[in-house]
Design a protein around this motif. Structure first.
Motif, PDB file in Angstrom:
ATOM      1  N   ARG A  36       0.869  -1.195   0.000  1.00  0.00           N
ATOM      2  CA  ARG A  36       0.000   0.000   0.000  1.00  0.00           C
ATOM      3  C   ARG A  36       0.890   1.224   0.000  1.00  0.00           C
ATOM      4  O   ARG A  36       1.944   1.240   0.630  1.00  0.00           O
ATOM      5  CB  ARG A  36      -0.948   0.019   1.195  1.00  0.00           C
ATOM      6  N   GLN A  47       1.923   0.549  -5.276  1.00  0.00           N
ATOM      7  CA  GLN A  47       1.519  -0.769  -4.792  1.00  0.00           C
ATOM      8  C   GLN A  47       1.994  -1.840  -5.773  1.00  0.00           C
ATOM      9  O   GLN A  47       1.818  -1.730  -6.978  1.00  0.00           O
ATOM     10  CB  GLN A  47       0.004  -0.835  -4.650  1.00  0.00           C
ATOM     11  N   THR A  66       3.279   0.982   3.099  1.00  0.00           N
ATOM     12  CA  THR A  66       3.236  -0.284   3.824  1.00  0.00           C
ATOM     13  C   THR A  66       3.999  -1.324   3.030  1.00  0.00           C
ATOM     14  O   THR A  66       3.731  -1.530   1.838  1.00  0.00           O
ATOM     15  CB  THR A  66       1.783  -0.757   4.017  1.00  0.00           C
ATOM     16  N   THR A  73       4.578  -7.275   7.996  1.00  0.00           N
ATOM     17  CA  THR A  73       4.139  -6.006   7.423  1.00  0.00           C
ATOM     18  C   THR A  73       4.441  -4.859   8.371  1.00  0.00           C
ATOM     19  O   THR A  73       4.385  -5.012   9.594  1.00  0.00           O
ATOM     20  CB  THR A  73       2.617  -6.025   7.152  1.00  0.00           C
ATOM     21  N   ASP A 242      -3.879  -5.389  -0.943  1.00  0.00           N
ATOM     22  CA  ASP A 242      -4.579  -4.506  -0.024  1.00  0.00           C
ATOM     23  C   ASP A 242      -4.929  -5.222   1.276  1.00  0.00           C
ATOM     24  O   ASP A 242      -4.843  -4.648   2.371  1.00  0.00           O
ATOM     25  CB  ASP A 242      -5.861  -3.989  -0.678  1.00  0.00           C
ATOM     26  N   ALA A 245      -1.936  -5.396   3.366  1.00  0.00           N
ATOM     27  CA  ALA A 245      -1.640  -4.090   3.956  1.00  0.00           C
ATOM     28  C   ALA A 245      -2.428  -3.868   5.234  1.00  0.00           C
ATOM     29  O   ALA A 245      -1.959  -3.205   6.169  1.00  0.00           O
ATOM     30  CB  ALA A 245      -1.927  -2.979   2.956  1.00  0.00           C
TER      31      ALA A 245
END
Length: 255
Positions: A36, A47, A66, A73, A242, A245
């Motif tokens: 992200r 991304q 991210t 993460t 996503d 993230a």
């Protein structure tokens, strides 16, 4: 002067090539993936971008990037320069959650096509999306990587009441999809609407606007979480990036 004949020269070249291949392979395995990115530097760190081992991320004020690396993460908040080397400590629970989210085969079919989660899987709260990265969110759609076309699972955010919808393929095949009350999961009706690599489908229901779902079948699925994320990035499966993230820990690096 040291002289080598043609045979020795070929052997030296072959050896050097092998070493170069191994070095590149090591770098690929050690990379990080941007899952992200928002802020002024989003164009520089979009991304899906892969970062080589030991890379430094240079961010401006207002940047939030991210990344997923071997350590898990984390969110990098600008301004600042951050080394992405996988050495940031993560708690054990975060590692377990990441492994559970990316696990395959954690669901079983029933006769009705509903899906029950594996009893051994850790309980996880997932308020912003599916609890497993392989589930397809029918409320958002997007591009999804598919590990096994025969066991694709559809996920809905509202599971209290019974829910219905229709899945339509670009080739004209279609199927009704019905969730039982209390269930968020439903097996993709592959017998009526086969899952095809690179194909786009439309899912519609009475609750929201129709969404587009594109499926990208993975012929070989890595066992390492970071390599899986890298493969998803290669195929443009941003919907799943996503979800990864969303696992970023509250302990953030930077300002």
């Amino acid at each position: 002067m040291f002289l080598v004949d043609g045979k020795q020269l070929r052997a030296l070249v072959a050896g050097a090539s092998a070493i170069a291949v191994l070095a590149l392979a090591g770098q690929a395995m050690a990379q990080s993936v941007v899952v992200r990115s928002t802020g002024p530097s989003a164009g520089a760190y979009p991304q899906g971008r892969k970062l080589p081992a030991g890379a430094s991320v240079v961010l401006k004020s207002g940047d939030h990037v991210t990344v997923l690396d071997k350590a898990g993460t984390r969110v990098l908040n600008g301004p600042g320069t951050f080394a992405v080397n996988g050495e940031v400590n993560r708690d054990a629970a975060a590692g377990t959650q990441l492994a559970a989210m990316m696990a395959r085969g954690g669901a079983s079919r029933t006769r009705t096509g509903a899906v029950r989660g594996a009893a051994s899987a850790p309980a996880m709260a997932a308020p912003t999306g599916p609890e497993n990265v392989w589930y397809i969110d029918v409320s958002k759609g997007g591009t999804y990587c598919i590990a096994d076309p025969a066991t694709v699972v559809l996920w809905r955010p509202e599971k209290v009441e019974e829910g219905t919808g229709k899945l339509l393929s670009q080739d004209g095949s279609s199927a009704d999809v019905t969730w039982c009350a209390g269930s968020a999961l439903k097996v993709w009706p592959a017998a009526s609407v086969p899952v095809v690599d690179g194909q786009t489908y439309t899912f519609s229901n009475a609750v929201g606007a129709p969404v587009k779902i594109r499926t990208m079948v993975m012929t070989n699925v890595p066992t390492d979480e970071l390599e899986v994320a890298g493969a998803m990035a290669d195929k443009g499966c941003n919907a799943q990036l996503d979800l990864l993230a969303n696992l970023a820990q509250s302990t953030q690096a930077g300002g």
